[in-house]
Design a protein around this motif. Structure first.
Motif, short mmCIF file in Angstrom:
data_model
loop_
_atom_site.label_atom_id
_atom_site.label_comp_id
_atom_site.label_asym_id
_atom_site.label_seq_id
_atom_site.Cartn_x
_atom_site.Cartn_y
_atom_site.Cartn_z
N VAL A 13 0.84 -1.21 0.00
CA VAL A 13 0.00 0.00 0.00
C VAL A 13 0.87 1.25 0.00
CG1 VAL A 13 -1.67 1.32 1.36
CG2 VAL A 13 -1.99 -1.13 1.05
N LEU A 14 1.92 1.26 0.81
CA LEU A 14 2.83 2.41 0.81
C LEU A 14 3.51 2.58 -0.54
CD1 LEU A 14 4.50 2.15 4.34
CD2 LEU A 14 2.88 3.87 3.54
N GLY A 15 3.83 1.48 -1.19
CA GLY A 15 4.42 1.53 -2.52
C GLY A 15 3.49 2.14 -3.55
N ILE A 16 2.22 1.76 -3.48
CA ILE A 16 1.23 2.32 -4.40
C ILE A 16 1.10 3.82 -4.18
CG2 ILE A 16 -1.24 2.36 -4.95
CD1 ILE A 16 -1.23 -0.68 -4.41
N ILE A 17 1.08 4.25 -2.92
CA ILE A 17 1.00 5.67 -2.61
C ILE A 17 2.24 6.41 -3.13
CG2 ILE A 17 1.01 7.35 -0.71
CD1 ILE A 17 -0.73 5.31 0.84
N GLY A 18 3.41 5.82 -2.96
CA GLY A 18 4.64 6.45 -3.45
C GLY A 18 4.68 6.55 -4.96
N ILE A 19 4.20 5.52 -5.64
CA ILE A 19 4.18 5.54 -7.10
C ILE A 19 3.23 6.63 -7.60
CG2 ILE A 19 3.45 4.22 -9.14
CD1 ILE A 19 4.50 1.70 -7.66
N ILE A 20 2.06 6.71 -6.99
CA ILE A 20 1.09 7.74 -7.41
C ILE A 20 1.63 9.13 -7.12
CG2 ILE A 20 -1.19 8.69 -6.91
CD1 ILE A 20 -2.13 5.77 -6.52
N TRP A 21 2.22 9.32 -5.94
CA TRP A 21 2.77 10.62 -5.56
C TRP A 21 3.91 11.04 -6.52
CZ3 TRP A 21 6.41 11.50 -0.86
CH2 TRP A 21 6.70 12.84 -0.73
N GLY A 22 4.80 10.11 -6.82
CA GLY A 22 5.90 10.41 -7.73
C GLY A 22 5.43 10.73 -9.13
N ALA A 23 4.45 9.97 -9.61
CA ALA A 23 3.92 10.23 -10.95
C ALA A 23 3.20 11.58 -11.00
CB ALA A 23 2.96 9.12 -11.36
N TYR A 24 2.43 11.89 -9.96
CA TYR A 24 1.74 13.18 -9.91
C TYR A 24 2.74 14.33 -9.84
CZ TYR A 24 -1.15 16.99 -8.20
OH TYR A 24 -1.77 18.19 -8.05
N ALA A 25 3.76 14.18 -9.03
CA ALA A 25 4.77 15.24 -8.90
C ALA A 25 5.52 15.44 -10.21
CB ALA A 25 5.74 14.91 -7.77
N PHE A 26 5.78 14.35 -10.93
CA PHE A 26 6.46 14.46 -12.22
C PHE A 26 5.59 15.20 -13.24
CE2 PHE A 26 7.63 12.89 -16.44
CZ PHE A 26 8.99 13.21 -16.44
N VAL A 27 4.32 14.87 -13.27
CA VAL A 27 3.41 15.50 -14.22
C VAL A 27 3.24 16.99 -13.90
CG1 VAL A 27 0.99 15.58 -14.97
CG2 VAL A 27 2.18 13.40 -14.82
N MET A 28 3.23 17.33 -12.61
CA MET A 28 3.05 18.72 -12.21
C MET A 28 4.34 19.53 -12.27
SD MET A 28 -0.07 18.72 -11.96
CE MET A 28 -0.61 20.23 -11.22
N GLY A 29 5.44 18.91 -12.67
CA GLY A 29 6.69 19.65 -12.84
C GLY A 29 7.57 19.67 -11.61
N GLY A 30 7.47 18.70 -10.75
CA GLY A 30 8.23 18.67 -9.52
C GLY A 30 7.31 18.98 -8.35
N ASP A 31 7.64 18.47 -7.18
CA ASP A 31 6.74 18.66 -6.05
C ASP A 31 7.17 19.85 -5.19
OD1 ASP A 31 8.98 17.29 -5.28
OD2 ASP A 31 7.96 16.04 -3.82
N GLY A 32 6.28 20.78 -5.00
CA GLY A 32 6.49 21.91 -4.10
C GLY A 32 7.76 22.68 -4.36
N GLY A 33 8.71 22.60 -3.45
CA GLY A 33 9.96 23.33 -3.57
C GLY A 33 11.04 22.57 -4.30
N ALA A 34 10.65 21.60 -5.09
CA ALA A 34 11.63 20.79 -5.80
C ALA A 34 12.30 21.61 -6.90
CB ALA A 34 10.96 19.56 -6.40
N ILE A 35 13.50 21.20 -7.25
CA ILE A 35 14.27 21.90 -8.27
C ILE A 35 13.70 21.64 -9.66
CG2 ILE A 35 16.54 22.04 -9.35
CD1 ILE A 35 17.68 21.34 -6.56
N GLY A 36 13.32 20.43 -9.94
CA GLY A 36 12.81 20.12 -11.27
C GLY A 36 12.05 18.82 -11.29
N LYS A 37 11.76 18.36 -12.49
CA LYS A 37 10.99 17.13 -12.65
C LYS A 37 11.75 15.90 -12.16
CE LYS A 37 7.86 18.11 -16.41
NZ LYS A 37 7.36 17.66 -17.69
N TYR A 38 13.04 15.93 -12.27
CA TYR A 38 13.80 14.71 -11.94
C TYR A 38 13.89 14.45 -10.44
CZ TYR A 38 14.78 14.73 -16.85
OH TYR A 38 14.62 14.71 -18.20
#
Length: 65
Positions: A13-38
């Motif tokens: 379940v934690l893995g599924i949440i992490g995969i969804i969070w990572g995919a969403y953050a990638f699509v949105m251009g990085g999460d919050g204060g992140a430097i970039g998509k990577y």
């Protein structure tokens, strides 16, 4: 359900949440204060590791009757 199987289910379940969070953050251009998509790749990879290790625990653990 023994302890290993329960831990495997939690990891899955934690893995599924992490995969969804990572995919969403990638699509949105990085999460919050992140430097970039990577940098969004990190939660995705951790989610994959959790997901596959959880599936492996659930698959390989035998039921105790």
């Amino acid at each position: 359900m023994n302890m290993k199987r329960a831990f495997g289910a939690i990891l899955t379940v934690l893995g599924i949440i992490g995969i969804i969070w990572g995919a969403y953050a990638f699509v949105m251009g990085g999460d919050g204060g992140a430097i970039g998509k990577y940098t969004a790749l990190v939660p995705f990879l951790v989610g994959l590791i959790f997901f596959f290790s959880g599936i492996g625990l659930v698959k390989t653990t035998k039921d105790q009757t």
